[in-house]
Design an enzyme around this catalytic site. Sequence first.
Site, PDB file in Angstrom:
ATOM      1  CG  HIS A 248      -2.034   0.854   1.266  1.00  0.00           C
ATOM      2  ND1 HIS A 248      -2.733   1.149   2.408  1.00  0.00           N
ATOM      3  CD2 HIS A 248      -2.653   1.547   0.284  1.00  0.00           C
ATOM      4  CE1 HIS A 248      -3.721   1.982   2.135  1.00  0.00           C
ATOM      5  NE2 HIS A 248      -3.690   2.245   0.847  1.00  0.00           N
ATOM      6  CB  CYS A 272      -0.971   9.198   7.465  1.00  0.00           C
ATOM      7  SG  CYS A 272      -1.827   8.537   8.888  1.00  0.00           S
ATOM      8  CG  ASP A 289      -3.928   3.623  -2.874  1.00  0.00           C
ATOM      9  OD1 ASP A 289      -3.638   3.828  -1.690  1.00  0.00           O
ATOM     10  OD2 ASP A 289      -4.955   2.996  -3.217  1.00  0.00           O
TER      11      ASP A 289
HETATM   12  C1  SPV Z   1      -7.617   3.938   1.087  1.00  0.00           C
HETATM   13  O1  SPV Z   1      -8.545   4.058   1.886  1.00  0.00           O
HETATM   14  O2  SPV Z   1      -6.512   3.472   1.410  1.00  0.00           O
HETATM   15  C2  SPV Z   1      -7.797   4.358  -0.305  1.00  0.00           C
HETATM   16  C3  SPV Z   1      -9.143   4.568  -0.806  1.00  0.00           C
HETATM   17  O3  SPV Z   1      -6.844   4.452  -1.028  1.00  0.00           O
HETATM   18  S1  SPV Z   1      -9.977   3.089  -1.098  1.00  0.00           S
HETATM   19  O4  SPV Z   1     -10.136   2.932  -2.534  1.00  0.00           O
HETATM   20  O5  SPV Z   1     -11.265   3.216  -0.466  1.00  0.00           O
HETATM   21  O6  SPV Z   1      -9.222   1.988  -0.557  1.00  0.00           O
HETATM   22 MN    MN Z   2      -5.154   3.413  -0.199  1.00  0.00          MN
END
Ligand code: SPV
Ligand code: MN
Length: 624
Positions: A248, A272, A289
């Site tokens: 991540h 964060c 991400d």
């Molecule tokens: C996260 O919450 O870590 C995101 C958005 O990047 S989601 O697509 O909801 O996971």
């Molecule tokens: Mn994310």
Amino acid sequence: MSENYMELLKQKIDQENLDKLLALKNEEVINFVGEYVELCNPASVFVRTDSEPDRAYIRGKSLSGNEEIPLKTKGHTAHFDGFFDQARDKKNTKYLAVGDRKYTKYVNTVDKDSGLGEVRGYLKDIMQGKEMFVCFFCLGPANSEFSISAVQITDSAYVVHSEDILYRPGYEQFKGVKSEFFHFVHSAGELEAAVSKNVDSRRVYIDLENNTVFSTNTQYAGNTVGLKKLALRLAINKASKEGWLAEHMFVMGVHNDQGEKAYFCGAYPSMCGKTSTAMINGEKIIGDDIAYLRERNGKVYAVNVERGIFGIIKDVNSTDDAVIFNSLTKEGEVIFSNILVDNDGVPFWLGKDAPLPSKGINYSGDWSPGKVDDKGNEITPSHKNARYTISISALDNVDENLENPDGVEIKGLVYGGRDSDTSSPIEQSLSWEHGIITKAAALESETTAATLGKEGVRVFNPMSNIDFLAVGLGKYIDMNLRFKDKLKDAPLIFSANYFLRDSDGKFLNAIEDKRVWLKWMRQRVDKSVKALKTPTGFIPKYEDLAQLFKTVLNKEYKKDDYIEQFSLRIPKIFAKIERILKIYKESEGIPSQLFDELEAQGQRLSQCQKEFGDCVTPQSFKEE
Ligand code: SPV
Ligand code: MN
């Protein structure tokens, strides 16, 4: 070819779309599509190639089905998720469990047969009267050792439109696919005013054995866009078997004084500063991400799994986030989700430096200030998790290696958390193992008043990947430790904390200070600055930071500020070690190295405490 489903597919799919499907010459794809055409029973099926007309078809469907509404600026649209469908649904996200496979207690499981029965029950006839979209994407750049092909079946044009922006097209690549690929089946279910009506039947069920994720009765991208967090879970499982890492993490390039770039990956829990770091002014962004990391010739290479950003829009403003603000306010393809749309079709979000419109439309329908929900709570103009979806290539500081199939060589890993009182703004670990254990596996983040009921509650989130772990905690830590085995020159590991506060609760750093921390990490990669060795890692010397504050931000960095930010708060660190040890002692199969590293750190701290007391100022530490 698959006689089983051919008759059905001929009935349901018109010739043009059937030809597109058959041209892939992939029996597994045909069987997969056949199985879910039979179960979901759509009125028609659209098979998407990588062509521009097919992309345009999807964009058109998003608008004609009211899943998106056009905004004033050309290329901009707004999408709304249902009032109760505004975030990832952790409770109803479950692994379909078989045998004695281990999971962490932080994810949910359901017995495979009953879970599959349940979700197939929801999927039965769920697309009646609707169009099914069958789409092909590629995780990571195409034609690379990182690439993973994926098929998405959905009845939501918004989901496909988002995937178009966020992922690389995969239809052409699928023609050659012999290896395993990822499968996603999604339905928004019955719609009311274009949003999922049956959120009580919202499910995200993960079948690791068949690399398949099912998602029902939801639209929020974190639950529905298969290639995002649903694929991350499948990828962690695949990576655990194949010896690479699915993380991540952002991927970004940071320049030194000579303008030479070195690449970093960074894992930070939501809210964060991960995205804002990745797109910081003056540096280069590859991704914000999800990253895949592989070893090659003793070095670490990483790619961005995505090519777009699904970023939190709250607090994005023209000064602190100039890069993204600029892209969000000019013409081009952007999907805004769960923001407020004013009467002129202009989006407004919490923290935008613009006047609040007196009325508009948001995720609750017609909105004006003072509107409350059923419980009497005020409905904010835009949701705190409102987001934008945009291509990275639309950003001014996109890196030229975004599509490089080889990935980029990674020189540093950063683990960031929200921590008001324990760790310093930036610190380098003493070694790979020390970093993986004390920076990554021990990562915590505090909840904010905005996200959960109580502020300041520390949430354990190793590698910021806790929500997505498809393997047990022990195995995941071990994968990370062992990743170094073949490395000749392992990346440096850092911890970052942008949220340190003084005893009055005031933040000790300004938002832009992270530019300095990045530059210091960059200098450490070049070995151009020395550091002070503390029991918990290497911290910057005052002179080096003062110099960076001057050159990067044209700010004076006061010695007192340095001392306050970089003093070692020993009792707080001990308390953290205790919290982390408790969690790992209660978990199964944790590598002994984890306990060894934490114990060694504890001993170093005890020694230091005896010598200098509870709070140790940086002057007490020696240069390495
Ligand atoms: C996260 O919450 O870590 C995101 C958005 O990047 S989601 O697509 O909801 O996971
Ligand atoms: Mn994310």
